[in-house]
Design an enzyme around this catalytic site. Structure first.
Site, PDB file in Angstrom:
ATOM      1  N   ASN A  36      11.008  40.130 -15.890  1.00 20.03           N
ATOM      2  CA  ASN A  36      11.202  41.070 -16.993  1.00 20.03           C
ATOM      3  C   ASN A  36      11.835  42.375 -16.501  1.00 20.03           C
ATOM      4  OD1 ASN A  36      10.945  42.298 -19.676  1.00 20.03           O
ATOM      5  ND2 ASN A  36       9.467  40.671 -20.059  1.00 20.03           N
ATOM      6  N   HIS A  50      14.468  40.655 -14.043  1.00 24.56           N
ATOM      7  CA  HIS A  50      14.195  39.387 -13.347  1.00 24.56           C
ATOM      8  C   HIS A  50      14.559  39.395 -11.862  1.00 24.56           C
ATOM      9  CE1 HIS A  50      12.934  37.806 -17.088  1.00 24.56           C
ATOM     10  NE2 HIS A  50      14.074  37.356 -17.532  1.00 24.56           N
ATOM     11  N   HIS A  57      10.970  30.608 -16.431  1.00 24.41           N
ATOM     12  CA  HIS A  57      11.805  30.959 -17.579  1.00 24.41           C
ATOM     13  C   HIS A  57      12.373  29.721 -18.286  1.00 24.41           C
ATOM     14  CE1 HIS A  57      14.144  33.503 -20.127  1.00 24.41           C
ATOM     15  NE2 HIS A  57      14.044  34.572 -19.356  1.00 24.41           N
ATOM     16  N   ASP A  99      11.823  39.046 -28.739  1.00 19.18           N
ATOM     17  CA  ASP A  99      11.967  39.195 -27.282  1.00 19.18           C
ATOM     18  C   ASP A  99      10.944  40.256 -26.886  1.00 19.18           C
ATOM     19  OD1 ASP A  99      12.682  39.077 -24.667  1.00 19.18           O
ATOM     20  OD2 ASP A  99      14.715  39.858 -24.913  1.00 19.18           O
ATOM     21  N   GLN A 147       5.658  36.767 -22.777  1.00 20.73           N
ATOM     22  CA  GLN A 147       6.902  37.191 -23.418  1.00 20.73           C
ATOM     23  C   GLN A 147       7.377  36.043 -24.297  1.00 20.73           C
ATOM     24  OE1 GLN A 147       8.218  40.263 -22.738  1.00 20.73           O
ATOM     25  NE2 GLN A 147      10.288  40.206 -23.607  1.00 20.73           N
ATOM     26  N   GLU A 189       6.961  33.026 -21.745  1.00 23.95           N
ATOM     27  CA  GLU A 189       6.868  33.385 -20.327  1.00 23.95           C
ATOM     28  C   GLU A 189       5.570  34.144 -20.064  1.00 23.95           C
ATOM     29  OE1 GLU A 189      10.783  35.406 -19.398  1.00 23.95           O
ATOM     30  OE2 GLU A 189      11.023  34.897 -21.514  1.00 23.95           O
TER      31      GLU A 189
END
Length: 344
Positions: A83, A109, A178, A245, A281, A309
């Protein structure tokens, strides 16, 4: 019984070090998963529908070339910090660190060459595979030699992903996978006919660069209240949303708990997410635009997959009231996420 097979998937380009990429196939009676030694990528995941037929439910590519080109982290383990970190900056023990900025003004990330873009050392287990790597001090701007183990094990319909790490200097860490899911089968046009629920009483509002504002907001009475299953297409329409998101804040417990569920009613395919992590997430593939051709040369348009995630809260290293994001020497980072596949 889980069957484990290994085979060569391809060779990295010379400029990337030229190593051999292996593929590990884990198979039970109800799930088959293919995992690469590049980025610990889940390249395929086949589960049964109500009719007993298997379908691949994750986005990805048929060949290594797809994964070595730019793509939105399909199936990969991301780190050292998953993230966003605001402005790619954080301070540890009064020393400021600057990371590579790769997502507007922020670091996303793990930076330019995160954990998703490197080869890991595999070890085959009776029911899975364990990947190891040493992330050296200063890699992507992060402090400390970080030893990392990512272990995938398959038991019946349950895929467990365990993350462990140890460091030589205090460092932020946040590891997740992911994978992009479409339970109708990868390559299906959208996820609007999926039912989603997330066991979270609060979520993190974000600024226009997707960094949390710091507020922990109640989901009650908002479009973020997913405690009861919603049909995604209707829900996005009802609230005029472009998609999700966002980080959902989970019950703060170190124990395994059920945190989310996705179900595709037409095929009966369902997936539960259980985790020890403090956040999840939920991303609805808003940035997919049809330009990427995946398996079978099928284009992946907007909203053709979702991600759940499990992770720490975004930018936690810069928000003292968020769950701790730092790993210190002598401590162990240890989190597990379980994906449970069944039919509804």
């Amino acid at each position: 019984m889980t069957e484990v097979k290994r085979e060569v998937f391809g060779q990295m380009p010379r400029e990337e070090g030229g190593g051999v990429v292996e593929k590990f196939v884990l198979k039970s009676d109800s799930v088959k998963v293919e995992i690469l030694s590049l980025g610990c990528i889940i390249a395929a995941l086949e589960t049964k529908g109500r009719d007993g037929k298997f379908s691949d439910v994750v986005l990805g590519f048929d060949t290594l070339e797809g994964y070595t080109r730019k793509h939105p982290f399909f199936g990969a383990v991301v780190g050292r910090v998953a993230n966003r970190i605001a402005k790619g900056r954080f301070t540890v023990d009064e020393k400021e660190y600057q990371l590579f900025v790769n997502n507007g003004p922020n670091s996303l990330h793990g930076g330019a060459r995160g954990f998703d873009k490197v080869l890991w050392s595999p070890q085959v287990l009776p029911n899975g595979v364990c990947f190891f790597r040493l992330s050296p001090d200063g890699e992507e701007g992060y402090p400390g030699d970080l030893k990392v183990w990512v272990t995938y094990t398959l038991s019946g319909g349950e895929l467990a992903i365990n993350y462990q790490a140890q460091t030589s200097k205090t460092t932020p860490i946040n590891l997740t996978n992911h994978a992009y899911f479409n339970l109708a089968g990868q390559g299906s046009r959208d996820i609007y006919d999926h039912e989603i629920s997330i066991e979270a009483d609060s979520y993190l509002p974000v600024d226009d660069t997707k960094i949390p504002t710091g507020e922990v907001a109640a989901v009650q009475g908002t479009s973020f209240d997913l405690r009861q299953p919603v049909e995604l297409g209707k829900h996005l329409q009802k609230f005029c949303l472009d998609g999700f998101d966002h980080n959902f804040c989970l019950q703060q417990a170190q124990a395994r708990r059920l945190v989310a569920r996705a179900c595709h009613l037409p095929t009966g395919r369902a997936m539960e997410v259980h985790t020890t992590q403090p956040g999840i997430q939920f991303y609805t593939g808003n940035d997919l635009d049809g330009s990427l051709k995946g398996k079978g040369a099928i284009a992946y348009p907007k909203h053709s997959a979702f991600c759940l995630e499990t992770q720490n809260w975004p930018d936690a290293v810069n928000k003292p009231h968020f769950p701790n994001a730092l790993l210190r020497p002598g401590e162990e980072y240890n989190h597990t996420t379980w994906l449970v596949f069944n039919t509804a």
